[in-house]
Scaffold this motif. Structure first.
Motif, mmCIF file in Angstrom:
data_model
loop_
_atom_site.group_PDB
_atom_site.id
_atom_site.type_symbol
_atom_site.label_atom_id
_atom_site.label_comp_id
_atom_site.label_asym_id
_atom_site.label_seq_id
_atom_site.Cartn_x
_atom_site.Cartn_y
_atom_site.Cartn_z
ATOM 1 N N SER A 4 7.473 1.131 16.961
ATOM 2 C CA SER A 4 6.211 1.557 16.577
ATOM 3 C C SER A 4 5.661 2.761 16.253
ATOM 4 N N PRO A 6 2.169 5.543 15.429
ATOM 5 C CA PRO A 6 0.738 5.403 15.191
ATOM 6 C C PRO A 6 0.512 5.529 13.521
ATOM 7 N N GLY A 7 -0.610 4.861 13.330
ATOM 8 C CA GLY A 7 -1.067 4.829 11.826
ATOM 9 C C GLY A 7 -2.356 5.619 11.880
ATOM 10 N N ILE A 8 -2.574 6.109 10.659
ATOM 11 C CA ILE A 8 -3.954 6.950 10.479
ATOM 12 C C ILE A 8 -4.269 6.585 8.885
ATOM 13 N N ILE A 9 -5.512 6.356 8.726
ATOM 14 C CA ILE A 9 -6.070 5.893 7.474
ATOM 15 C C ILE A 9 -7.166 7.050 7.131
ATOM 16 N N ALA A 26 -1.767 14.718 5.187
ATOM 17 C CA ALA A 26 -1.133 13.547 5.550
ATOM 18 C C ALA A 26 0.303 13.900 5.827
ATOM 19 N N VAL A 30 2.485 13.697 9.227
ATOM 20 C CA VAL A 30 3.818 12.930 9.220
ATOM 21 C C VAL A 30 4.847 13.479 9.993
ATOM 22 N N ASP A 39 6.874 9.708 19.333
ATOM 23 C CA ASP A 39 6.987 8.580 18.233
ATOM 24 C C ASP A 39 7.652 8.817 17.119
ATOM 25 N N CYS A 42 4.107 9.701 12.421
ATOM 26 C CA CYS A 42 3.278 8.767 12.058
ATOM 27 C C CYS A 42 3.228 8.179 10.627
ATOM 28 N N VAL A 43 2.353 6.999 10.412
ATOM 29 C CA VAL A 43 2.295 6.650 9.031
ATOM 30 C C VAL A 43 0.800 6.882 8.553
ATOM 31 N N VAL A 44 0.790 7.570 7.463
ATOM 32 C CA VAL A 44 -0.613 7.889 6.946
ATOM 33 C C VAL A 44 -0.867 7.100 5.642
ATOM 34 N N LEU A 45 -2.127 6.354 5.592
ATOM 35 C CA LEU A 45 -2.526 5.790 4.306
ATOM 36 C C LEU A 45 -3.754 6.283 3.672
#
Length: 79
Positions: A4, A6-9, A26, A30, A39, A42-45
């Motif tokens: 996994s 981390p995710g950021i919106i 973004a 990343v 990690d 990360c994933v950014v949306l």
């Protein structure tokens, strides 16, 4: 092996989801191994809750913005 990250919106401003600053931020998050060393990034949306793909939220005529905004706050039965 499952892993996994981390995710950021991000929620865009009236400039729209294609705002160059959001894209830059973004991309920099990343690939930033100083912030996310263990990690692997990360994933950014970038969320577009107004469906404003061209930045009409900045328009002097607020009709389209107000319509979209009001729709977000509508209360629907059984929801």
């Amino acid at each position: 092996k499952a892993s996994s990250v981390p995710g950021i919106i991000f929620f865009h401003t009236a400039a729209g989801p294609h705002d160059i600053f959001l894209d830059w931020k973004a991309n920099s998050l990343v690939t930033d191994t100083d912030i996310f060393p263990d990690d692997g990034g990360c994933v950014v949306l970038i969320a577009d809750i107004l469906s404003d793909d061209v930045g009409w939220g900045w328009d002097v005529d607020r009709t389209k913005y107000n319509k979209s905004r009001n729709k977000l706050f509508e209360t629907k039965e059984n929801s």
